[in-house]
Design a protein around this motif. Structure first.
Motif, PDB file in Angstrom:
ATOM      1  N   VAL A 167      -8.477  19.278  -2.864  1.00  0.00           N
ATOM      2  CA  VAL A 167      -8.518  17.854  -2.528  1.00  0.00           C
ATOM      3  C   VAL A 167      -9.841  17.457  -1.853  1.00  0.00           C
ATOM      4  O   VAL A 167     -10.417  16.413  -2.207  1.00  0.00           O
ATOM      5  CB  VAL A 167      -7.298  17.467  -1.666  1.00  0.00           C
ATOM      6  N   PRO A 168     -10.384  18.226  -0.886  1.00  0.00           N
ATOM      7  CA  PRO A 168     -11.693  17.837  -0.330  1.00  0.00           C
ATOM      8  C   PRO A 168     -12.798  17.758  -1.381  1.00  0.00           C
ATOM      9  O   PRO A 168     -13.681  16.907  -1.296  1.00  0.00           O
ATOM     10  CB  PRO A 168     -11.974  18.932   0.707  1.00  0.00           C
ATOM     11  N   GLN A 169     -12.742  18.680  -2.387  1.00  0.00           N
ATOM     12  CA  GLN A 169     -13.738  18.629  -3.442  1.00  0.00           C
ATOM     13  C   GLN A 169     -13.554  17.393  -4.312  1.00  0.00           C
ATOM     14  O   GLN A 169     -14.531  16.744  -4.712  1.00  0.00           O
ATOM     15  CB  GLN A 169     -13.645  19.898  -4.308  1.00  0.00           C
ATOM     16  N   LEU A 170     -12.290  17.050  -4.616  1.00  0.00           N
ATOM     17  CA  LEU A 170     -12.027  15.853  -5.413  1.00  0.00           C
ATOM     18  C   LEU A 170     -12.480  14.589  -4.692  1.00  0.00           C
ATOM     19  O   LEU A 170     -12.986  13.653  -5.319  1.00  0.00           O
ATOM     20  CB  LEU A 170     -10.528  15.756  -5.730  1.00  0.00           C
ATOM     21  N   ALA A 171     -12.297  14.564  -3.353  1.00  0.00           N
ATOM     22  CA  ALA A 171     -12.654  13.362  -2.593  1.00  0.00           C
ATOM     23  C   ALA A 171     -14.153  13.097  -2.609  1.00  0.00           C
ATOM     24  O   ALA A 171     -14.589  11.950  -2.452  1.00  0.00           O
ATOM     25  CB  ALA A 171     -12.158  13.488  -1.154  1.00  0.00           C
ATOM     26  N   ARG A 172     -14.966  14.136  -2.795  1.00  0.00           N
ATOM     27  CA  ARG A 172     -16.418  13.944  -2.783  1.00  0.00           C
ATOM     28  C   ARG A 172     -16.915  13.243  -4.048  1.00  0.00           C
ATOM     29  O   ARG A 172     -17.931  12.555  -4.008  1.00  0.00           O
ATOM     30  CB  ARG A 172     -17.121  15.296  -2.641  1.00  0.00           C
ATOM     31  N   GLY A 212      -5.446  13.289  -7.054  1.00  0.00           N
ATOM     32  CA  GLY A 212      -5.418  13.640  -5.636  1.00  0.00           C
ATOM     33  C   GLY A 212      -4.118  13.255  -4.963  1.00  0.00           C
ATOM     34  O   GLY A 212      -3.678  13.924  -4.017  1.00  0.00           O
ATOM     35  N   LEU A 213      -3.467  12.191  -5.443  1.00  0.00           N
ATOM     36  CA  LEU A 213      -2.182  11.773  -4.873  1.00  0.00           C
ATOM     37  C   LEU A 213      -1.035  12.590  -5.440  1.00  0.00           C
ATOM     38  O   LEU A 213      -0.032  12.841  -4.753  1.00  0.00           O
ATOM     39  CB  LEU A 213      -1.964  10.285  -5.161  1.00  0.00           C
ATOM     40  N   THR A 214      -1.172  13.038  -6.689  1.00  0.00           N
ATOM     41  CA  THR A 214      -0.099  13.794  -7.334  1.00  0.00           C
ATOM     42  C   THR A 214       0.026  15.203  -6.770  1.00  0.00           C
ATOM     43  O   THR A 214       1.141  15.719  -6.584  1.00  0.00           O
ATOM     44  CB  THR A 214      -0.356  13.853  -8.851  1.00  0.00           C
ATOM     45  N   LEU A 215      -1.086  15.849  -6.500  1.00  0.00           N
ATOM     46  CA  LEU A 215      -1.040  17.234  -6.017  1.00  0.00           C
ATOM     47  C   LEU A 215      -0.228  17.384  -4.727  1.00  0.00           C
ATOM     48  O   LEU A 215       0.642  18.261  -4.640  1.00  0.00           O
ATOM     49  CB  LEU A 215      -2.458  17.766  -5.821  1.00  0.00           C
ATOM     50  N   PRO A 216      -0.439  16.554  -3.702  1.00  0.00           N
ATOM     51  CA  PRO A 216       0.406  16.686  -2.498  1.00  0.00           C
ATOM     52  C   PRO A 216       1.877  16.378  -2.775  1.00  0.00           C
ATOM     53  O   PRO A 216       2.759  17.000  -2.163  1.00  0.00           O
ATOM     54  CB  PRO A 216      -0.194  15.662  -1.529  1.00  0.00           C
ATOM     55  N   LEU A 217       2.157  15.443  -3.688  1.00  0.00           N
ATOM     56  CA  LEU A 217       3.556  15.153  -4.026  1.00  0.00           C
ATOM     57  C   LEU A 217       4.212  16.371  -4.673  1.00  0.00           C
ATOM     58  O   LEU A 217       5.360  16.711  -4.365  1.00  0.00           O
ATOM     59  CB  LEU A 217       3.633  13.944  -4.954  1.00  0.00           C
ATOM     60  N   TYR A 218       3.485  17.027  -5.590  1.00  0.00           N
ATOM     61  CA  TYR A 218       4.008  18.254  -6.191  1.00  0.00           C
ATOM     62  C   TYR A 218       4.286  19.307  -5.114  1.00  0.00           C
ATOM     63  O   TYR A 218       5.328  19.986  -5.134  1.00  0.00           O
ATOM     64  CB  TYR A 218       2.998  18.823  -7.189  1.00  0.00           C
ATOM     65  N   ALA A 219       3.348  19.441  -4.176  1.00  0.00           N
ATOM     66  CA  ALA A 219       3.512  20.445  -3.128  1.00  0.00           C
ATOM     67  C   ALA A 219       4.747  20.157  -2.278  1.00  0.00           C
ATOM     68  O   ALA A 219       5.554  21.066  -2.007  1.00  0.00           O
ATOM     69  CB  ALA A 219       2.256  20.490  -2.250  1.00  0.00           C
ATOM     70  N   VAL A 220       4.934  18.906  -1.850  1.00  0.00           N
ATOM     71  CA  VAL A 220       6.096  18.553  -1.023  1.00  0.00           C
ATOM     72  C   VAL A 220       7.390  18.752  -1.792  1.00  0.00           C
ATOM     73  O   VAL A 220       8.373  19.312  -1.268  1.00  0.00           O
ATOM     74  CB  VAL A 220       5.958  17.098  -0.522  1.00  0.00           C
ATOM     75  N   ALA A 246      -1.835  25.434  -1.270  1.00  0.00           N
ATOM     76  CA  ALA A 246      -3.159  26.070  -1.260  1.00  0.00           C
ATOM     77  C   ALA A 246      -4.146  25.293  -2.131  1.00  0.00           C
ATOM     78  O   ALA A 246      -5.315  25.107  -1.766  1.00  0.00           O
ATOM     79  CB  ALA A 246      -3.036  27.514  -1.741  1.00  0.00           C
ATOM     80  N   VAL A 247      -3.649  24.831  -3.291  1.00  0.00           N
ATOM     81  CA  VAL A 247      -4.516  24.037  -4.172  1.00  0.00           C
ATOM     82  C   VAL A 247      -4.948  22.753  -3.478  1.00  0.00           C
ATOM     83  O   VAL A 247      -6.109  22.329  -3.562  1.00  0.00           O
ATOM     84  CB  VAL A 247      -3.793  23.732  -5.502  1.00  0.00           C
ATOM     85  N   VAL A 248      -4.004  22.103  -2.774  1.00  0.00           N
ATOM     86  CA  VAL A 248      -4.330  20.856  -2.066  1.00  0.00           C
ATOM     87  C   VAL A 248      -5.402  21.104  -1.007  1.00  0.00           C
ATOM     88  O   VAL A 248      -6.377  20.355  -0.902  1.00  0.00           O
ATOM     89  CB  VAL A 248      -3.056  20.256  -1.432  1.00  0.00           C
ATOM     90  N   VAL A 249      -5.211  22.179  -0.215  1.00  0.00           N
ATOM     91  CA  VAL A 249      -6.156  22.466   0.867  1.00  0.00           C
ATOM     92  C   VAL A 249      -7.550  22.750   0.324  1.00  0.00           C
ATOM     93  O   VAL A 249      -8.567  22.345   0.906  1.00  0.00           O
ATOM     94  CB  VAL A 249      -5.650  23.648   1.719  1.00  0.00           C
ATOM     95  N   VAL A 250      -7.623  23.427  -0.819  1.00  0.00           N
ATOM     96  CA  VAL A 250      -8.926  23.813  -1.373  1.00  0.00           C
ATOM     97  C   VAL A 250      -9.518  22.717  -2.254  1.00  0.00           C
ATOM     98  O   VAL A 250     -10.711  22.396  -2.166  1.00  0.00           O
ATOM     99  CB  VAL A 250      -8.791  25.132  -2.170  1.00  0.00           C
ATOM    100  N   ARG A 261      -6.869  19.745   8.409  1.00  0.00           N
ATOM    101  CA  ARG A 261      -7.364  18.422   8.827  1.00  0.00           C
ATOM    102  C   ARG A 261      -8.341  17.861   7.799  1.00  0.00           C
ATOM    103  O   ARG A 261      -8.319  16.661   7.497  1.00  0.00           O
ATOM    104  CB  ARG A 261      -8.046  18.529  10.193  1.00  0.00           C
ATOM    105  N   ARG A 262      -9.189  18.734   7.253  1.00  0.00           N
ATOM    106  CA  ARG A 262     -10.134  18.275   6.243  1.00  0.00           C
ATOM    107  C   ARG A 262      -9.402  17.788   5.000  1.00  0.00           C
ATOM    108  O   ARG A 262      -9.796  16.791   4.393  1.00  0.00           O
ATOM    109  CB  ARG A 262     -11.091  19.419   5.897  1.00  0.00           C
ATOM    110  N   ALA A 263      -8.338  18.499   4.619  1.00  0.00           N
ATOM    111  CA  ALA A 263      -7.563  18.089   3.448  1.00  0.00           C
ATOM    112  C   ALA A 263      -6.868  16.746   3.689  1.00  0.00           C
ATOM    113  O   ALA A 263      -6.797  15.899   2.792  1.00  0.00           O
ATOM    114  CB  ALA A 263      -6.544  19.163   3.094  1.00  0.00           C
ATOM    115  N   ILE A 264      -6.360  16.541   4.920  1.00  0.00           N
ATOM    116  CA  ILE A 264      -5.697  15.268   5.229  1.00  0.00           C
ATOM    117  C   ILE A 264      -6.703  14.122   5.205  1.00  0.00           C
ATOM    118  O   ILE A 264      -6.435  13.051   4.665  1.00  0.00           O
ATOM    119  CB  ILE A 264      -4.995  15.371   6.598  1.00  0.00           C
TER     120      ILE A 264
END
Length: 408
Positions: free
Chosen positions: A174-179, A116-124, A168-172, A9-12
């Motif tokens: 992305v929240p850091q990138l958003a800050r 931040g947008l590319t990482l989830p696309l790579y994961a999917v 795993a990279v997205v979950v860990v 949820r935090r990553a989303i």
């Protein structure tokens, strides 16, 4: 310990933050290009006439980012009027900080948003690759950074495992990138030193004035109650006693009747005095606390009312009196103006804050501008550094929320 669902949820939430930041970064990039163009034209004197409009546009883009960041944390207030000339803009601290934010957000913020947008696309892409790899040309590589040729199911599953690593990279990460964009935006777009203190002084001045107004209104209410009710009753008692004394020798029966009427008037005066005293500070509130006092208010309400209280411990007497006043006035409004068939009073204590919520199923349309005691409620709440909000669309329902500080 943080669980996997909470991390997800935090990553989303962080991904949503990054997408919003990318949108404002695109605006900032366009604004930066335009500002540079105006600066170059300004050297040729041609662009000086474009400076006021450019400054207003830059303030609009910065305010858009302030509004976005305010949804994710404490509110960031706009600095005020926009400078209209080049010299004023160069000497205005807020304008200089906005220009610095524009340069940073249009470059670094844009890059962070894209990443931040590319990482989830790579994961999917990689996680789902085993489902559609056979539709790709033979010997082609994976969709992200998997450069090996995929010819067998083992190769496709390896790409899928790489996708899990991306997850795993997205979950860990992305929240850091958003800050980062948020920290930069708050540092450059937030109020300067001393602004918070000025706003606080202004707020305290307003609440002090509201407290004095509420106190004066309360004194006027008590004076009217005593003058129009109790005083008249006592005058009637005095008149009746004088008449009874004059009749006592001539007509004892008439004197007895007048004494009985004087006694009734005295009892009515006492009842009105008790009512006034309860309006100042109800004995049940002082003796048994807010819960029982509110339950008694709900029992006396003309509309069916349910009370739901979860508040351990006692608050300061002044806070409980304010909460009681809010509930009493709100239920009076519900009975007189809402057309409701039921109401609910909910009281919760969270740390050092007391939360009140009054709901009714009436026709709505409550408006502070039309009286009904709502202005008095707001003034009384703000006098104690509390907050009040009212939601009352036409057609209902109506919800009043009040938050009061009550100590730890």
């Amino acid at each position: 310990m943080t669980t996997l669902p909470s991390r997800a949820r935090r990553a989303i939430d962080a991904l949503e933050h990054l997408v919003g930041g990318l949108a404002t970064a695109v605006l900032a990039l366009a604004m930066l290009v335009w500002t540079l163009a105006v600066a170059i034209l300004g050297l040729l004197v041609v662009g000086l006439s474009l400076v006021p409009g450019t400054l207003r546009a830059m303030r609009m883009v910065a305010d858009r980012e302030r509004a976005r960041l305010s949804r994710w944390g404490p509110e960031i207030v706009s600095p005020g009027p926009t400078p209209t000339g080049l010299r004023a803009a160069l000497t205005d601290r807020a304008c200089r900080r906005e220009l610095a934010w524009l340069a940073v957000h249009a470059t670094f913020g844009f890059a962070i948003g894209l990443l931040g947008l590319t990482l989830p696309l790579y994961a999917v892409q990689d996680v789902t690759y085993p489902l559609w790899w056979q539709l790709t040309p033979a010997g082609s590589s994976g969709p992200s950074v998997a450069f090996w040729p995929v010819n067998t199911w083992a190769d496709a599953l390896a790409v899928g495992l790489l996708g899990l690593a991306w997850v795993a990279v997205v979950v860990v990460a992305v929240p850091q990138l958003a800050r980062l964009p948020g920290w930069i935006g708050r540092s450059l777009l937030g109020p300067g030193p001393g602004a918070d203190l000025s706003l606080r002084v202004e707020q305290l001045t307003a609440t002090r004035a509201a407290a004095l107004d509420a106190h004066a209104a309360e004194l006027r209410r008590i004076e009217r109650s005593l003058h129009d009710g109790t005083q008249n009753r006592l005058v009637a008692v005095n008149v009746l006693l004088g008449a009874a004394r004059r009749q006592l020798a001539r007509d004892p029966a008439a004197a007895a009747e007048m004494l009985a009427r004087a006694q009734d008037a005295a009892e009515q005066a006492l009842a009105e005095l008790r009512t006034v005293a309860r309006g100042i500070l109800p004995p049940v509130l002082a003796d048994r606390g807010l819960t029982e006092a509110v339950e008694r208010l709900a029992g006396d309400c003309a509309v069916r009312c349910r009370v739901d209280v979860e508040a351990s411990g006692r608050c300061a007497a002044s806070v409980e009196a304010t909460a009681y006043f809010v509930v009493a006035e709100a239920l009076t409004n519900v009975s007189k103006h809402s057309g409701a068939t039921s109401a609910t009073v909910t009281i919760r204590r969270a740390g050092d804050r007391l939360h009140l919520r009054i709901d009714d199923d009436g026709h709505g349309g409550a408006d502070e501008g039309r009286g009904s005691g709502l202005v008095g409620i707001r003034r009384r709440v703000e006098a104690y550094d509390g907050r009040m909000s009212l939601t009352s669309p036409v057609g209902g329902p109506t919800t009043m929320r009040v938050e009061l500080p009550c100590g730890s």
